[in-house]
Design a protein around this motif. Structure first.
Motif, mmCIF file in Angstrom:
data_model
loop_
_atom_site.group_PDB
_atom_site.id
_atom_site.type_symbol
_atom_site.label_atom_id
_atom_site.label_comp_id
_atom_site.label_asym_id
_atom_site.label_seq_id
_atom_site.Cartn_x
_atom_site.Cartn_y
_atom_site.Cartn_z
ATOM 1 N N TYR A 99 15.911 20.510 3.338
ATOM 2 C CA TYR A 99 17.377 20.706 2.915
ATOM 3 C C TYR A 99 17.609 19.206 2.542
ATOM 4 O O TYR A 99 18.789 18.653 2.158
ATOM 5 C CB TYR A 99 17.919 19.652 4.909
ATOM 6 C CG TYR A 99 18.268 20.877 5.479
ATOM 7 C CD1 TYR A 99 19.358 21.247 5.318
ATOM 8 C CD2 TYR A 99 16.746 21.858 6.236
ATOM 9 C CE1 TYR A 99 19.125 23.283 6.207
ATOM 10 C CE2 TYR A 99 17.402 22.735 7.163
ATOM 11 C CZ TYR A 99 18.352 23.160 6.909
ATOM 12 O OH TYR A 99 18.690 24.647 7.528
ATOM 13 N N VAL A 100 16.868 18.312 1.814
ATOM 14 C CA VAL A 100 17.228 17.328 0.875
ATOM 15 C C VAL A 100 16.928 18.312 -0.600
ATOM 16 O O VAL A 100 15.378 17.822 -0.877
ATOM 17 C CB VAL A 100 15.935 16.443 1.494
ATOM 18 C CG1 VAL A 100 16.418 15.309 0.430
ATOM 19 C CG2 VAL A 100 16.222 15.557 2.854
ATOM 20 N N THR A 101 17.748 18.631 -0.917
ATOM 21 C CA THR A 101 17.925 19.378 -2.212
ATOM 22 C C THR A 101 17.751 18.589 -3.661
ATOM 23 O O THR A 101 18.191 19.130 -4.522
ATOM 24 C CB THR A 101 18.350 21.127 -1.844
ATOM 25 O OG1 THR A 101 19.980 20.772 -1.333
ATOM 26 C CG2 THR A 101 16.956 21.256 -0.860
ATOM 27 N N ASN A 102 18.982 17.793 -3.573
ATOM 28 C CA ASN A 102 19.155 17.356 -4.326
ATOM 29 C C ASN A 102 19.576 15.521 -4.742
ATOM 30 O O ASN A 102 19.303 14.559 -3.539
ATOM 31 C CB ASN A 102 21.221 17.470 -4.960
ATOM 32 C CG ASN A 102 21.816 16.847 -3.963
ATOM 33 O OD1 ASN A 102 22.162 16.335 -2.911
ATOM 34 N ND2 ASN A 102 22.484 17.847 -3.211
ATOM 35 N N ASP A 103 19.850 14.392 -5.966
ATOM 36 C CA ASP A 103 19.711 13.333 -5.851
ATOM 37 C C ASP A 103 20.622 12.680 -4.723
ATOM 38 O O ASP A 103 19.335 11.865 -4.403
ATOM 39 C CB ASP A 103 19.733 13.030 -7.676
ATOM 40 C CG ASP A 103 18.471 13.602 -8.434
ATOM 41 O OD1 ASP A 103 17.864 13.929 -7.911
ATOM 42 O OD2 ASP A 103 19.241 13.724 -9.290
ATOM 43 N N LYS A 104 21.401 12.691 -4.257
ATOM 44 C CA LYS A 104 22.353 12.490 -3.808
ATOM 45 C C LYS A 104 21.939 12.109 -2.403
ATOM 46 O O LYS A 104 21.571 11.080 -1.690
ATOM 47 C CB LYS A 104 23.934 13.217 -4.111
ATOM 48 C CG LYS A 104 25.059 12.788 -2.410
ATOM 49 C CD LYS A 104 26.308 13.236 -2.831
ATOM 50 C CE LYS A 104 26.134 14.028 -2.450
ATOM 51 N NZ LYS A 104 27.685 14.714 -2.245
#
Length: 329
Positions: free
Chosen positions: A312-317
């Motif tokens: 779920y923590v897949t992008n830089d943001k």
């Protein structure tokens, strides 16, 4: 729910609420607020308190009517009604927003918060404001966060003292992919279902248990059918009070500020009520003979969450959001 049923439900709900609105002639605007919890629950009472503040500060021009006990529907459906503008205000658990507002996934991650105090420091600060702002592109205005306590597992079969005890047990979870993956990563079988169906599902053996905080475990009467409660505290997820963007835009800027300020001030009231209710609920549950497992090694549970974070923590943001939350002292 099919498109036809959604439209039918929307029309029926709109008709009912319109009738309620016309019954209050002393107010120019009556805001309809939904909550799945019963009357007297801290979130319900906090929105009532907010309504008192708004009524006083607008000289009675704006009022809030709280429809508790899922009178307007379960959370997933009331979110859609709020986006449509049929419901004006809505107190909802963060989980059902996970597939709508990306940022809510981070604060719904297992063990993202070290304690209730840590959660308060994060959500009361700039990170919390940033997440509230993320609701607006989805036709919602984020107003404030309420406490949801620490969620733990309970079941009808046996005490859970380690991850091994979870294996094979069917647990109800909120309709959120993160919660499904969390239970599955721990070795249980996740079963998403509406909150109102949990009691009968445990009673009839459709599921063995669920997970929630002390007040919800008690007020739902789930402790009557699930006599084993383990304080693993896998989730400390804040709840959120949102307003329909359509309803918000009907207010003047001055009234918008009154509503937003009153929502923020209701948080203190909610937390006072919550702390008292937690203690009361725990006492009632223990006196009812529920076996409570308190001393449990949480580290294996935390370690098992690695694939959930990776998914779920897949992008830089989102990675930055996780890092800032974890760095908050």
């Amino acid at each position: 729910m099919s498109i036809f049923r959604k439209v039918t439900a929307t029309i029926a709900l709109a008709t009912m609420l319109a009738g309620a609105a016309t019954a209050v002639s002393a107010q120019e605007t009556l805001l309809r607020s939904s909550d799945t919890h019963p009357d007297g629950y801290p979130t319900v009472e906090a929105v009532k308190y907010m309504g008192e503040l708004v009524k006083e500060r607008t000289d009675g021009r704006i009022g809030i009517e709280v429809y508790h006990s899922a009178q307007l529907g379960e959370e997933k459906d009331t979110i859609e009604q709020t986006q449509f503008g049929v419901i004006d205000l809505n107190r909802v658990s963060m989980g059902p927003f996970n597939n709508i507002v990306e940022e809510t996934q981070v604060v719904s991650l297992p063990y993202i918060f070290r304690s209730i105090d840590h959660m308060h420091k994060v959500m009361d600060g700039p990170i919390g404001d940033e997440i509230l702002a993320a609701f607006e592109p989805h036709d919602l205005i984020g107003l404030a966060y309420y406490d949801g306590g620490a969620r733990s597992f309970y079941n009808s079969e046996k005490p859970i003292k380690s991850m091994d005890d979870l294996k094979g047990l069917k647990f109800r979870v909120m309709q959120s992919d993160i919660f499904v993956d969390m239970v599955n990563a721990l070795g249980g079988n996740a079963t998403p279902m509406p909150y109102g169906e949990v009691y009968s599902s445990i009673q009839t053996g459709v599921i063995e248990g669920a997970e929630n905080n002390w007040p919800s475990f008690e007020s739902s009467k789930h402790f009557e059918v699930a006599k084993h409660y383990t304080l693993d505290e896998h989730l400390i997820v804040p709840e959120v009070l949102v307003m329909s963007k359509k309803s918000w835009e009907k207010l003047s800027p001055e009234d918008q500020e009154i509503v937003r300020t009153a929502a923020k001030e209701s948080v203190t009231k909610m937390r006072e009520l919550w702390q008292a209710r937690e203690a009361e609920s725990e006492k009632m549950v223990r006196e009812a003979g529920v076996e409570v497992v308190k001393d449990i090694d949480k580290q294996p549970f935390i370690d098992a969450m690695k694939p959930v974070y990776e998914k779920y923590v897949t992008n830089d943001k989102l990675k930055d959001l996780v890092a800032r939350i974890q760095a908050t002292e």
